[in-house]
Design an enzyme around this catalytic site. Structure first.
Site, PDB file in Angstrom:
ATOM      1  N   LYS A 174       0.867  -1.188   0.000  1.00 57.13           N
ATOM      2  CA  LYS A 174       0.000   0.000   0.000  1.00 57.13           C
ATOM      3  C   LYS A 174       0.897   1.229   0.000  1.00 57.13           C
ATOM      4  O   LYS A 174       2.033   1.155   0.460  1.00 57.13           O
ATOM      5  CB  LYS A 174      -0.871   0.012   1.278  1.00 57.13           C
ATOM      6  CG  LYS A 174      -2.111   0.858   1.153  1.00 57.13           C
ATOM      7  CD  LYS A 174      -3.231   0.088   0.478  1.00 57.13           C
ATOM      8  CE  LYS A 174      -4.449   0.915   0.222  1.00 57.13           C
ATOM      9  NZ  LYS A 174      -5.593   0.064  -0.203  1.00 57.13           N
TER      10      LYS A 174
ATOM     11  N   ASP B 157      -7.114   4.169  -4.428  1.00 58.23           N
ATOM     12  CA  ASP B 157      -7.748   4.023  -3.109  1.00 58.23           C
ATOM     13  C   ASP B 157      -8.356   5.411  -2.854  1.00 58.23           C
ATOM     14  O   ASP B 157      -8.624   6.155  -3.811  1.00 58.23           O
ATOM     15  CB  ASP B 157      -6.715   3.623  -2.040  1.00 58.23           C
ATOM     16  CG  ASP B 157      -7.371   3.152  -0.737  1.00 58.23           C
ATOM     17  OD1 ASP B 157      -7.820   2.002  -0.669  1.00 58.23           O
ATOM     18  OD2 ASP B 157      -7.459   3.961   0.227  1.00 58.23           O
TER      19      ASP B 157
END
Ligand code: NDP
Ligand code: 2IT
Length: 447
Positions: free
Chosen positions: A126, A166
Site C-alpha cells: 500500500k 484508493d
C-alpha cells in the site's frame, strides 16, 4: 490469543505504540490464528508472525510540486512493500491529509490476506501521500502525481510492485501517474491498475469493489434464506466504492437510503434510484462537489451535516464504504435495534473492534473488508492478466470471474470458520484462510 501471538503482539506494541491502526489490524488477525498456531508449531518455529508483520521494505520520500499561484508545496510520499511471498506487491495508493505510516501499514497488512483470498498471485502493499486532492485544480493534481511518480518509479514494475487507486486516487490520478512512469521508462507496462479502458484498463474494474461487496453480502444473506430484493440499505461514502455498491444494490432490487461524504450524510426516504445515482456520479466525479448538493436538488432528500448514516434511519443491511473506524459500538447497537441483520465492509476496517464483537455476539452477519471488498484488487489482478495477454475480456466475462471469486472467498472463509467451530464468524474464517497460504509460501521460500 495464543502465547506466541501474544508475545509477538506485545513486542510490536512496545516498539511502535503510536501506530494505532496498524496495531488494531494485527490484533484482529492474531486473535483469529490461535487454534491454528497451537495445532501447527511450524509457524512459530519459522518466526512467521514476526516476518509477516514487518514490511519487507518501506519507501518514504519527498514530493515537491508547484501550485497554481507559483508557490512551492511539499508532501510526504510512501510505499509500504509488505509481503511478496505469493506475488508482486499489490495494493492501492491513498491521497488524503490523514495518511501516515500507521494507516498505510494497516492497509498493507490487510492487503496481504485479502490478496491471498482472491486466489490470484498477488503480494501485499500500500502507499500514498498526505496530499489532499480536494479543491486542487487538474493541473495541480497532475503536478503532484508527476512528482510522486518521479520518485516512486524506480521501486515498482509489472513483476515487482503494481499500485492502484484508493481514497483520493481514481482514474484521473492513475492517468497522470501512468503517463509519467511511461515517459521515464519508455515502456507501456502493466505497472498500475485502474487504468482507463483505452490505455490498458479492464472493463468492470471501476465497478468491481462495490459489486464484489454486494456479491459477498448476497452470499452471506443466502445462508439465512434472504436477498437484497426489497431490503433497505444504508451506504456510507459517495466515492468509487459507494457509487457502484449503490448501483448493484438497486439492480438487485434493494432500496438505497443513504450516501455520505466527509461533510455529512444524505438520507433519501424514497430511495436512491438509477436516475438520482447518475446525478450523484456527475456531482462527485465531474463537478467534484459536496453531497449536500444532492439534497438541494431532490425534495425527498435530507442532508445531515457532520453525521454518519448509521443512526439516522432504519435498514436491513449496512455497507460502510468510506474509511476506517467509521462505524462504532453505538452505531452497531442502533443498527441492530432498528432491524439490521447484515454489515458488510466495502471500506477497509470501517468497523471498530467493539462493533465487530457486538455483531458476533448478536448473530448479525458480518463481512470483514479483507473478504468483502476483495473484488477490487481481484479485478486488478484480472486487469494484469489481460495486459499480459495483450487482450481484453468482455464486461460479462470479467463480471462472471469477479462473481466466481467472491463466491469462492465466501465459501473458503465459511469452511475455515466452520473448522474453527464458529460457522458464522467470517472474520475468523477470512483471517485463517488468507494467512495459511502466505505463511506456507514464506516457509517454502526459505529464510
Ligand atoms: P474515494 O476517494 O473514491 O471515496 C471515498 C469516500 O469516503 C468519499 O465520499 C469521502 O468523502 C469519504 N471519506 C474518506 N475519508 C473520510 C473520512 N475520514 N471521514 C468521512 N468520510 C471520508 O475512495 P474509494 O471509494 O476508492 O474508497 C473507499 C474505501 O474503500 C476506503 O476505505 C478504501 O480503502 C476502500 N477500498 C477501495 C477499493 C478500490 O478499489 N477503490 C478496494 C477496496 C477497498 P470526501 O470526498 O468528503 O473526503
Ligand atoms: O484496498 C484495496 O484493495 C484497494 N484499494 C485496491 C487495490 C488494487 O490493487 O486494486
Amino acid at each position: 490469543m495464543n502465547n506466541y501471538a501474544a508475545r509477538v503482539f506485545e513486542d510490536i506494541k512496545a516498539k511502535t505504540p503510536w501506530e494505532k491502526e496498524f496495531l488494531q489490524s494485527v490484533f484482529e488477525v492474531f486473535e483469529s490464528l490461535g487454534k491454528m498456531l497451537e495445532r501447527d508449531r511450524k509457524y512459530e518455529k519459522n518466526c512467521i508472525l514476526e516476518r509477516i508483520t514487518i514490511p519487507e521494505r518501506v519507501i518514504m520520500f519527498q514530493v515537491p510540486w508547484v501550485d497554481d499561484k507559483g508557490n512551492v508545496q511539499v508532501n510526504q510520499g510512501y510505499r509500504v512493500q509488505f509481503n511478496s511471498a505469493i506475488g508482486p506487491y499489490k495494493g492501492g495508493l491513498r491521497f488524503h491529509p490523514s495518511v501516515n505510516l500507521s494507516i498505510l501499514k494497516f492497509l498493507g497488512f490487510e492487503q496481504i490476506f485479502k490478496n491471498s483470498l482472491t486466489t490470484l498471485p498477488l503480494g501485499g502493499g500500500k502507499g500514498g501521500s498526505n496530499f489532499d486532492p480536494k479543491d486542487k485544480s487538474d493541473r495541480e493534481v497532475m503536478a503532484f502525481c508527476q512528482s510522486f511518480m518521479r520518485e516512486l518509479y524506480s521501486h515498482i514494475g509489472p513483476d515487482t510492485d503494481v499500485p492502484a487507486g484508493d481514497i483520493g486516487v481514481g482514474g484521473r490520478e492513475i492517468g497522470y501517474l501512468f503517463g509519467m512512469y511511461k515517459k521515464i521508462v519508455n515502456a507501456h507496462q502493466s505497472v498500475l491498475t485502474g487504468k482507463s479502458l483505452n490505455w490498458g484498463g479492464s472493463l468492470i474494474r471501476p465497478e468491481a469493489t462495490g459489486y464484489g461487496n454486494v456479491y459477498f453480502a448476497s452470499e452471506m444473506l443466502k445462508t439465512r434464506g434472504i436477498s437484497f430484493d426489497g431490503r433497505k440499505v444504508l451506504i456510507s461514502g459517495s466515492g468509487n466504492v459507494a457509487q457502484f455498491t449503490a448501483q448493484k444494490v438497486i439492480n438487485e432490487g434493494g432500496k438505497v437510503i443513504s450516501l455520505s461524504d466527509s461533510s455529512g450524510t444524505v438520507i433519501d426516504k424514497d430511495g436512491i434510484d438509477h436516475e438520482k445515482l447518475e446525478f450523484i456520479m456527475e456531482l462527485k466525479n465531474v463537478r467534484r462537489g459536496r453531497i449536500s448538493k444532492f439534497a438541494d436538488e431532490y425534495p425527498s432528500v435530507t442532508f445531515f451535516e457532520g453525521s454518519k448514516p448509521w443512526q439516522l434511519a432504519s435498514a436491513d443491511v449496512a455497507l460502510p464504504s468510506a474509511t476506517q473506524n467509521e462505524l462504532n459500538l453505538d452505531d452497531a447497537k442502533e443498527l441492530v435495534k432498528n432491524g439490521c441483520v447484515c454489515i458488510s465492509e466495502g471500506a477497509n476496517m470501517p468497523s471498530t473492534p467493539e462493533a465487530v464483537e457486538f455483531c458476533h455476539a448478536n448473530d448479525i452477519l458480518f463481512g470483514p473488508g479483507k473478504a468483502a471488498n476483495a473484488g477490487g484488487v481481484a479485478t486488478s489482478g484480472l486487469e494484469m492478466s489481460q495486459n499480459a495477454m495483450r487482450m481484453g475480456w468482455l464486461a460479462e466475462e470479467v463480471d462472471a470471474k469477479l462473481k466466481g471469486i467472491m463466491h469462492n472467498i465466501h465459501a473458503v472463509s465459511r469452511v475455515a470458520a466452520e473448522e474453527s467451530g464458529e460457522p458464522d464468524n467470517y472474520v475468523l474464517g477470512a483471517n485463517v484462510a488468507g494467512f495459511k497460504k502466505v505463511a506456507d509460501a514464506i516457509i517454502d521460500l526459505g529464510v
